[in-house]
Design an enzyme around this catalytic site. Structure first.
Site, PDB file in Angstrom:
ATOM      1  N   LYS A  44      -9.743   2.022  -2.638  1.00 14.15           N
ATOM      2  CA  LYS A  44      -9.968   1.530  -1.279  1.00 14.15           C
ATOM      3  C   LYS A  44     -11.342   1.942  -0.751  1.00 14.15           C
ATOM      4  CE  LYS A  44      -7.541   1.521   3.217  1.00 14.15           C
ATOM      5  NZ  LYS A  44      -6.364   2.099   3.914  1.00 14.15           N
ATOM      6  N   GLU A  73       0.852  -1.188   0.000  1.00 13.07           N
ATOM      7  CA  GLU A  73       0.000   0.000   0.000  1.00 13.07           C
ATOM      8  C   GLU A  73       0.890   1.242   0.000  1.00 13.07           C
ATOM      9  OE1 GLU A  73      -3.637   1.872   2.705  1.00 13.07           O
ATOM     10  OE2 GLU A  73      -2.120   0.607   3.661  1.00 13.07           O
ATOM     11  N   CYS A 128      -5.454  -2.917   2.613  1.00 13.51           N
ATOM     12  CA  CYS A 128      -5.213  -2.794   4.048  1.00 13.51           C
ATOM     13  C   CYS A 128      -6.481  -2.914   4.898  1.00 13.51           C
ATOM     14  CB  CYS A 128      -4.475  -1.477   4.325  1.00 13.51           C
ATOM     15  SG  CYS A 128      -3.579  -1.466   5.910  1.00 13.51           S
TER      16      CYS A 128
END
Length: 258
Positions: free
Chosen positions: A113, A41, A147
């Site tokens: 994300k 990330e 994440c």
């Protein structure tokens, strides 16, 4: 397909330095036969909240991924802060935390994300994406996440029927390393799919420590390859036929409700 997770440190907010560090690591993975290489990330900047950290779509980070993909004839992905459109004012000026996957023939795919990390203030500096993205690469149906998304089983479930491999790129902190390793295995077991978790090592510019623990897990939850706290490349072979066989042998997905 052979997939590699490059577990690496990040130079804080220095794209050029990170490109110089990562290029030989991608080359090493490609030399080991990897056909798809995953970076961490925010691989080019670190998990920075600095205003203005975003770059345009197709900016330097995406160009680096595309250049590596073209040079080695492979797929290369990782997340970076990208501002969509012209980024003119208001919320539109905030970047997405975009997972960019570049192919050897110039194809580029993006997943944004879904869950900004509110505990760390990401929701104040980054926009949230709209939904999962699944693409097919080399006969594998691949769904990337970033994440904090790993904590939300529902989005993995929603994509499960059409997914052979989940890619999870992260800057997951050392303080919660057991959560990282446990949730990676859980997502593989409950969805009967491969999970590739790529996490950074080293200490971020804000002082957060990272221990890596990158790993590749099969549809039964077995760890095929794993790393500890140093820079390294984690590699394993994955096969869509193994996903299909596991789901045929143990028909759990059809019993889900909701």
């Amino acid at each position: 397909m052979r997939i590699a997770a490059v577990q690496h440190d990040i130079v804080w907010e220095d794209r050029a330095a990170n490109f110089a560090r990562l290029a030989p690591q991608v080359a090493r993975a490609a030399g080991a036969g990897a056909e798809l290489v995953v970076l961490s990330e925010t691989f080019s900047t670190g998990f920075s909240m600095t205003p203005g950290i975003g770059e345009p779509e197709g900016g330097p980070s995406a160009a680096f991924l595309a250049g590596c993909a073209a040079e080695h004839g492979i797929w290369v992905g990782g997340s970076c802060p990208e501002v969509a459109g012209d980024g003119a004012g208001g919320e539109a000026a905030l970047p997405y935390n975009s997972f960019v996957l570049a192919g050897p023939d110039g194809d580029v795919h993006r997943y944004r994300k879904l869950h900004p990390f509110t505990h760390g203030g990401e929701h104040e500096r980054f926009r949230a994406g709209e939904g999962p993205v699944t693409l097919t690469v080399g006969g594998l149906r691949i769904t990337p996440f970033v994440c904090y998304d790993l904590r939300f089983a529902d989005v993995f479930w929603a994509a499960a029927a059409d997914t052979d491999v989940y890619l999870v790129t992260a800057n997951w902190p050392a303080a919660r390393r057991e959560h990282w390793t446990t949730l990676l295995r859980a997502r593989a077991i409950e969805n009967q799919a491969y999970v590739v978790g790529c996490n950074r090592v080293g200490t971020a510019g804000d002082g957060t420590a990272h221990t890596g623990d990158s790993r590749i897990i099969d549809p039964m939850g077995e760890v095929l390859a794993a790393a500890a706290g140093t820079e390294t490349v984690v590699i394993a072979d994955v096969d869509a036929a193994e996903v299909a066989a596991t789901r045929d042998r143990l028909r759990f997905l059809g019993d889900r409700r909701g």
